[in-house]
Write a protein that holds these residues in place. Structure first.
Motif, PDB file in Angstrom:
ATOM      1  N   GLY A  51      -4.150  -3.953  11.971  1.00  0.00           N
ATOM      2  CA  GLY A  51      -3.527  -3.047  11.280  1.00  0.00           C
ATOM      3  C   GLY A  51      -2.557  -1.905  11.344  1.00  0.00           C
ATOM      4  N   TYR A  52      -2.919  -1.474  12.011  1.00  0.00           N
ATOM      5  CA  TYR A  52      -1.503  -0.275  12.886  1.00  0.00           C
ATOM      6  C   TYR A  52      -0.620  -0.655  13.617  1.00  0.00           C
ATOM      7  CZ  TYR A  52      -4.428   3.546  10.779  1.00  0.00           C
ATOM      8  OH  TYR A  52      -5.083   4.309   9.635  1.00  0.00           O
ATOM      9  N   LYS A  83       1.371   5.995   1.537  1.00  0.00           N
ATOM     10  CA  LYS A  83       0.394   5.463   1.115  1.00  0.00           C
ATOM     11  C   LYS A  83       1.305   4.195   2.243  1.00  0.00           C
ATOM     12  CE  LYS A  83       2.019   5.458  -3.446  1.00  0.00           C
ATOM     13  NZ  LYS A  83       2.311   5.589  -4.952  1.00  0.00           N
ATOM     14  N   VAL A  84      -0.137   3.991   2.832  1.00  0.00           N
ATOM     15  CA  VAL A  84      -0.393   2.805   3.527  1.00  0.00           C
ATOM     16  C   VAL A  84      -1.586   1.716   2.849  1.00  0.00           C
ATOM     17  CG1 VAL A  84      -0.563   1.674   6.202  1.00  0.00           C
ATOM     18  CG2 VAL A  84       0.726   3.549   5.289  1.00  0.00           C
ATOM     19  N   ARG A  85      -1.557   0.256   3.170  1.00  0.00           N
ATOM     20  CA  ARG A  85      -2.178  -0.338   3.050  1.00  0.00           C
ATOM     21  C   ARG A  85      -2.628  -1.531   3.471  1.00  0.00           C
ATOM     22  NH1 ARG A  85      -3.947   3.382   0.899  1.00  0.00           N
ATOM     23  NH2 ARG A  85      -4.327   4.708  -1.454  1.00  0.00           N
ATOM     24  N   PHE A  86      -3.779  -2.310   3.895  1.00  0.00           N
ATOM     25  CA  PHE A  86      -3.937  -3.559   4.363  1.00  0.00           C
ATOM     26  C   PHE A  86      -4.478  -5.011   3.478  1.00  0.00           C
ATOM     27  CE2 PHE A  86      -4.311   0.232   7.433  1.00  0.00           C
ATOM     28  CZ  PHE A  86      -2.220  -0.652   8.219  1.00  0.00           C
ATOM     29  N   PRO A  87      -4.078  -5.378   2.632  1.00  0.00           N
ATOM     30  CA  PRO A  87      -5.090  -5.833   1.526  1.00  0.00           C
ATOM     31  C   PRO A  87      -5.251  -7.566   1.903  1.00  0.00           C
ATOM     32  CG  PRO A  87      -2.413  -5.645   0.395  1.00  0.00           C
ATOM     33  CD  PRO A  87      -2.636  -4.551   1.850  1.00  0.00           C
ATOM     34  N   THR A  88      -4.147  -8.173   3.120  1.00  0.00           N
ATOM     35  CA  THR A  88      -5.162  -9.759   4.121  1.00  0.00           C
ATOM     36  C   THR A  88      -5.130  -9.179   5.394  1.00  0.00           C
ATOM     37  OG1 THR A  88      -3.728 -10.495   2.057  1.00  0.00           O
ATOM     38  CG2 THR A  88      -4.206 -11.939   3.491  1.00  0.00           C
ATOM     39  N   THR A 129       7.292  -3.678   2.068  1.00  0.00           N
ATOM     40  CA  THR A 129       5.806  -5.103   1.883  1.00  0.00           C
ATOM     41  C   THR A 129       5.743  -5.969   3.105  1.00  0.00           C
ATOM     42  OG1 THR A 129       6.516  -4.591   0.006  1.00  0.00           O
ATOM     43  CG2 THR A 129       5.284  -6.815   0.517  1.00  0.00           C
ATOM     44  N   LYS A 153      -1.323 -12.868  -0.761  1.00  0.00           N
ATOM     45  CA  LYS A 153      -1.077 -11.239  -0.778  1.00  0.00           C
ATOM     46  C   LYS A 153      -0.333 -10.437   0.858  1.00  0.00           C
ATOM     47  CE  LYS A 153      -5.153 -10.695  -3.889  1.00  0.00           C
ATOM     48  NZ  LYS A 153      -5.970  -9.847  -3.414  1.00  0.00           N
ATOM     49  N   CYS A 208       0.556  -5.673   4.456  1.00  0.00           N
ATOM     50  CA  CYS A 208       0.815  -4.620   4.496  1.00  0.00           C
ATOM     51  C   CYS A 208       1.316  -3.686   3.557  1.00  0.00           C
ATOM     52  CB  CYS A 208       1.090  -3.731   6.436  1.00  0.00           C
ATOM     53  SG  CYS A 208       1.139  -1.962   6.102  1.00  0.00           S
ATOM     54  N   ALA A 242       2.973   0.218   2.556  1.00  0.00           N
ATOM     55  CA  ALA A 242       3.899   1.347   2.662  1.00  0.00           C
ATOM     56  C   ALA A 242       4.746   1.222   2.263  1.00  0.00           C
ATOM     57  CB  ALA A 242       3.406   1.375   4.747  1.00  0.00           C
TER      58      ALA A 242
END
Length: 150
Positions: free
Chosen positions: A63-64, A93-98, A129, A137, A140, A142
């Protein structure tokens, strides 16, 4: 490519979509190099044989790693040529949906979320995005924060 030379131009662009980067393929070489740089050699990232039988059917990017590509992908979409220093202040904010399977292509959609005055200059919040080709999806989502000094 949008080029911003003044703080007024940045303020006027607040709340707007800036565009989309080119596609880039995330290959195993890049994932392995990131694993070496960070010391994160978890098998889901680097063990091709074991990952085939794992939860994703192959290796996935860290993810990173995806997050670290944001400045480079963003540089294809906009450039800050304001006077003074430009400082990476952080991430709201950071998300890794897929999970991002190795071999897939990604690109970034960028927007300027907000531009605010701060005592030292301006604070710019940039929305990113990271889309995966063929996936519903993103890999990431952020919001990065940049401090712009006069």
């Amino acid at each position: 490519m949008r080029v911003f030379s003044t703080f007024d131009e940045l303020s006027e662009a607040a709340g707007t979509e800036l565009g989309t980067s080119d596609w880039v393929t995330i290959d195993q070489r890049r994932v392995n190099a990131f694993a070496d740089a960070t010391g994160d050699h978890q098998w889901i990232h680097v063990d091709l044989e074991r990952a085939k039988d794992g939860p994703f059917g192959g290796t996935i990017a860290h993810g990173y790693l995806t997050l670290s590509l944001i400045p480079w992908l963003g540089s294809q979409i906009f450039k800050l040529q304001t006077p003074g220093a430009k400082l990476n202040y952080g991430v709201n904010k950071v998300r890794f949906p897929t999970p991002l399977l190795v071999g897939k292509r990604i690109r970034s959609h960028v927007s300027f979320k907000e531009v605010t005055d701060i005592p030292a200059g301006k604070q710019l919040v940039v929305g990113h995005t990271i889309e995966i080709e063929g996936e519903e999806k993103p890999a990431c989502v952020a919001e990065t924060v940049v401090l712009l000094l006069p």
